[in-house]
Design a protein around this motif. Structure first.
Motif, PDB file in Angstrom:
ATOM      1  N   TYR A 133       0.751   7.890  -4.423  1.00 44.69           N
ATOM      2  CA  TYR A 133       1.011   7.756  -5.864  1.00 44.69           C
ATOM      3  C   TYR A 133       0.280   8.863  -6.621  1.00 44.69           C
ATOM      4  O   TYR A 133      -0.883   9.163  -6.335  1.00 44.69           O
ATOM      5  N   PHE A 134       0.988   9.480  -7.609  1.00 40.51           N
ATOM      6  CA  PHE A 134       0.325  10.505  -8.412  1.00 40.51           C
ATOM      7  C   PHE A 134      -0.445   9.818  -9.534  1.00 40.51           C
ATOM      8  O   PHE A 134       0.147   9.239 -10.450  1.00 40.51           O
ATOM      9  N   GLU A 150      -3.857   7.325  -2.527  1.00 37.17           N
ATOM     10  CA  GLU A 150      -3.422   6.037  -1.993  1.00 37.17           C
ATOM     11  C   GLU A 150      -3.545   5.008  -3.114  1.00 37.17           C
ATOM     12  O   GLU A 150      -4.437   5.087  -3.952  1.00 37.17           O
ATOM     13  N   ALA A 151      -2.626   4.044  -3.115  1.00 32.86           N
ATOM     14  CA  ALA A 151      -2.621   3.072  -4.207  1.00 32.86           C
ATOM     15  C   ALA A 151      -2.060   1.738  -3.734  1.00 32.86           C
ATOM     16  O   ALA A 151      -1.433   1.639  -2.672  1.00 32.86           O
ATOM     17  N   GLN A 152      -2.329   0.722  -4.535  1.00 30.89           N
ATOM     18  CA  GLN A 152      -1.734  -0.592  -4.330  1.00 30.89           C
ATOM     19  C   GLN A 152      -0.652  -0.798  -5.380  1.00 30.89           C
ATOM     20  O   GLN A 152      -0.831  -0.438  -6.541  1.00 30.89           O
ATOM     21  N   LYS A 153       0.435  -1.402  -4.956  1.00 32.24           N
ATOM     22  CA  LYS A 153       1.545  -1.628  -5.887  1.00 32.24           C
ATOM     23  C   LYS A 153       1.996  -3.070  -5.799  1.00 32.24           C
ATOM     24  O   LYS A 153       2.085  -3.647  -4.708  1.00 32.24           O
ATOM     25  N   ARG A 154       2.267  -3.663  -6.966  1.00 33.68           N
ATOM     26  CA  ARG A 154       2.734  -5.046  -6.987  1.00 33.68           C
ATOM     27  C   ARG A 154       3.717  -5.255  -8.128  1.00 33.68           C
ATOM     28  O   ARG A 154       3.541  -4.723  -9.216  1.00 33.68           O
ATOM     29  N   MET A 155       4.769  -6.031  -7.840  1.00 36.02           N
ATOM     30  CA  MET A 155       5.775  -6.366  -8.845  1.00 36.02           C
ATOM     31  C   MET A 155       5.634  -7.834  -9.203  1.00 36.02           C
ATOM     32  O   MET A 155       5.616  -8.699  -8.318  1.00 36.02           O
ATOM     33  N   LYS A 156       5.500  -8.142 -10.494  1.00 39.36           N
ATOM     34  CA  LYS A 156       5.365  -9.525 -10.936  1.00 39.36           C
ATOM     35  C   LYS A 156       6.368  -9.813 -12.048  1.00 39.36           C
ATOM     36  O   LYS A 156       6.780  -8.909 -12.775  1.00 39.36           O
ATOM     37  N   ILE A 157       6.747 -11.082 -12.158  1.00 40.63           N
ATOM     38  CA  ILE A 157       7.635 -11.482 -13.247  1.00 40.63           C
ATOM     39  C   ILE A 157       6.781 -11.795 -14.467  1.00 40.63           C
ATOM     40  O   ILE A 157       5.962 -12.705 -14.454  1.00 40.63           O
ATOM     41  N   LYS A 158       6.958 -11.005 -15.506  1.00 40.55           N
ATOM     42  CA  LYS A 158       6.187 -11.207 -16.742  1.00 40.55           C
ATOM     43  C   LYS A 158       6.858 -12.247 -17.639  1.00 40.55           C
ATOM     44  O   LYS A 158       6.203 -13.109 -18.221  1.00 40.55           O
ATOM     45  N   LYS A 159       8.183 -12.131 -17.750  1.00 49.48           N
ATOM     46  CA  LYS A 159       8.941 -13.084 -18.553  1.00 49.48           C
ATOM     47  C   LYS A 159      10.180 -13.504 -17.769  1.00 49.48           C
ATOM     48  O   LYS A 159      11.081 -12.707 -17.537  1.00 49.48           O
ATOM     49  N   PRO A 160      10.232 -14.756 -17.323  1.00 50.44           N
ATOM     50  CA  PRO A 160      11.389 -15.197 -16.538  1.00 50.44           C
ATOM     51  C   PRO A 160      12.609 -15.408 -17.428  1.00 50.44           C
ATOM     52  O   PRO A 160      12.473 -15.790 -18.592  1.00 50.44           O
ATOM     53  N   PRO A 161      13.799 -15.156 -16.904  1.00 46.92           N
ATOM     54  CA  PRO A 161      15.007 -15.366 -17.709  1.00 46.92           C
ATOM     55  C   PRO A 161      15.368 -16.847 -17.775  1.00 46.92           C
ATOM     56  O   PRO A 161      14.891 -17.644 -16.963  1.00 46.92           O
ATOM     57  N   HIS A 162      16.219 -17.201 -18.721  1.00 47.07           N
ATOM     58  CA  HIS A 162      16.691 -18.587 -18.784  1.00 47.07           C
ATOM     59  C   HIS A 162      17.624 -18.866 -17.602  1.00 47.07           C
ATOM     60  O   HIS A 162      17.539 -19.922 -16.964  1.00 47.07           O
ATOM     61  N   ILE A 163      18.510 -17.898 -17.307  1.00 49.83           N
ATOM     62  CA  ILE A 163      19.384 -17.995 -16.134  1.00 49.83           C
ATOM     63  C   ILE A 163      18.889 -16.982 -15.110  1.00 49.83           C
ATOM     64  O   ILE A 163      18.931 -15.773 -15.364  1.00 49.83           O
ATOM     65  N   ILE A 179       0.846  -1.198   0.000  1.00 52.73           N
ATOM     66  CA  ILE A 179       0.000   0.000   0.000  1.00 52.73           C
ATOM     67  C   ILE A 179       0.884   1.250   0.000  1.00 52.73           C
ATOM     68  O   ILE A 179       1.802   1.384   0.809  1.00 52.73           O
ATOM     69  N   LEU A 180       0.599   2.153  -0.939  1.00 53.91           N
ATOM     70  CA  LEU A 180       1.293   3.437  -0.993  1.00 53.91           C
ATOM     71  C   LEU A 180       0.397   4.492  -0.352  1.00 53.91           C
ATOM     72  O   LEU A 180      -0.673   4.807  -0.874  1.00 53.91           O
ATOM     73  N   ASN A 181       0.805   4.998   0.786  1.00 53.23           N
ATOM     74  CA  ASN A 181       0.003   6.031   1.466  1.00 53.23           C
ATOM     75  C   ASN A 181       0.938   7.003   2.195  1.00 53.23           C
ATOM     76  O   ASN A 181       2.157   6.921   2.056  1.00 53.23           O
TER      77      ASN A 181
END
Length: 368
Positions: free
Chosen positions: A228-229, A238-251, A221-223
């Motif tokens: 967050y602008f 106020e905002a929610q933030k999440r980081m996800k792996i979209k494309k995993p690397p080979h290594i 939560i960003l507060n």
């Protein structure tokens, strides 16, 4: 390393991998941080094979400028072409080039292995990109390696129309993260993609890589001061933030953040927390779509109680055997020994902690 070399050959017996070489690296005074990373990269088989191919395609170019890529390719070629199966090699040319290239690594003070790895990977990418650009602008001077440097076209949404260069370094190490932010007032979701060559994970006491990855991609939560602008609301929200792996690397390179700045002390302290890193890893809760499976093939270990002193060694998996590399010394170890580098339980005097992990995707088959 005569006695040690023969001991290693005896440990393999008649199962010594055909064509494989196990060489220690000479230490030139606090260059253990460099040696341990070079060993991990040498036993990253896809990377090694493509680097040796690059070397074969470019070794006859007389006026080619020396750089970290050519020096590393030369070192790997020296090791792989040795008549002996075991021994010691001095990576003198590479270390001299490294010191010439970066002021950070010129002193005899202990250096951080991850800073070196990060610098090296980015430097290799820059060199390959420049070579590919030069080949595009002057096709007459292109070498066979230029074909390997250019990958498939990869058009990015919301980006420039020019196709980004995809070298064999990108194909091995680059993944894509999606940074999602959701405004809690208008519920607009903004997604921004960014590339990465490694994941740096915060660690907690008595945890695991899996839980560290879950924490990495958990919703935050960003507060208050961190609001967050929102472009749609045209104001801070106020905002929610999440980081996800979209494309995993080979290594997949994972850095455990074992150093923490303690404001009261005015310095960094090493976190010796017990963090389990499995031999087989699944990226489940961090991925957008499907699971990705990985196999551990190398671990860089920091030996010592603090960030400003100590030593680095590496553990490497090769042909289903685990080996321990400590500069000039190489020995075979049992797989169960790997877990002794998870970290320290409370009140433990153990100072040998895994800090950089190298995983290879099982998607295309694991050659290690």
């Amino acid at each position: 390393m005569g006695a040690a070399g023969s001991k290693l050959e005896k440990a393999f017996g008649d199962q010594f991998p055909e064509g494989e070489r196990y060489f220690g690296l000479e230490n030139f005074g606090n260059t253990g941080y460099c040696n341990c990373v070079l060993q991990a990269l040498y036993f990253c088989v896809p990377f090694r094979e493509q680097l040796l191919e690059y070397y074969a395609n470019n070794k006859n170019i007389g006026d080619a400028e020396e750089n970290l890529l050519t020096c590393l390719a030369d070192l790997f070629s020296q090791i792989s072409s040795q008549k002996k199966k075991t021994g010691v090699i001095a990576p003198k040319r590479f270390v001299q080039r490294l010191k010439k290239q970066s002021e950070l690594f010129r002193s005899y003070m202990p250096q951080d292995a991850f800073e070196f790895l990060n610098f090296l990977l980015n430097e290799l990418v820059d060199i390959l990109e420049k070579e590919a650009q030069a080949a595009k602008s002057d096709p007459e001077t292109s070498s066979p390696s230029d074909k390997a440097a250019n990958g498939p076209k990869n058009v990015q949404a919301n980006g420039p129309q020019k196709d980004p260069l995809v070298t064999w370094m990108h194909k091995n190490f680059q993944g894509i993260l999606t940074n999602e932010t959701k405004c809690l007032r208008c519920e607009t979701v903004t997604a921004r993609d960014e590339t990465f060559f490694d994941l740096s994970l915060d660690i907690e006491r008595n945890s695991s890589i899996t839980s560290c990855l879950e924490n990495f991609s958990s919703t935050k939560i960003l507060n208050a001061k961190d609001k967050y602008f929102c472009d749609k609301c045209c104001s801070l929200q106020e905002a929610q933030k999440r980081m996800k792996i979209k494309k995993p690397p080979h290594i997949l390179v994972i850095r455990l953040k074992r150093y923490k700045h303690i404001e009261q002390l005015g310095r960094y302290m090493k976190l010796s927390y017990w963090v389990v890193f499995p031999l087989e890893l699944k990226l489940s809760n961090t991925m957008e779509d499907a699971d990705s499976e990985y196999s551990l093939f190398a671990v860089v270990v920091h030996v010592g109680s603090g960030p400003n002193h100590g030593h680095y060694v590496s553990l490497v998996k090769s042909h289903n055997h685990w080996l321990f590399f400590d500069d000039e010394n190489v020995e075979m170890i049992d797989e169960s020994v790997v877990q002794t580098f998870f970290g320290s339980a409370q009140d433990s005097s153990n100072t040998d902690h895994g800090c950089i992990l190298f995983y290879e995707s099982l998607g295309n088959g694991n050659k290690s």
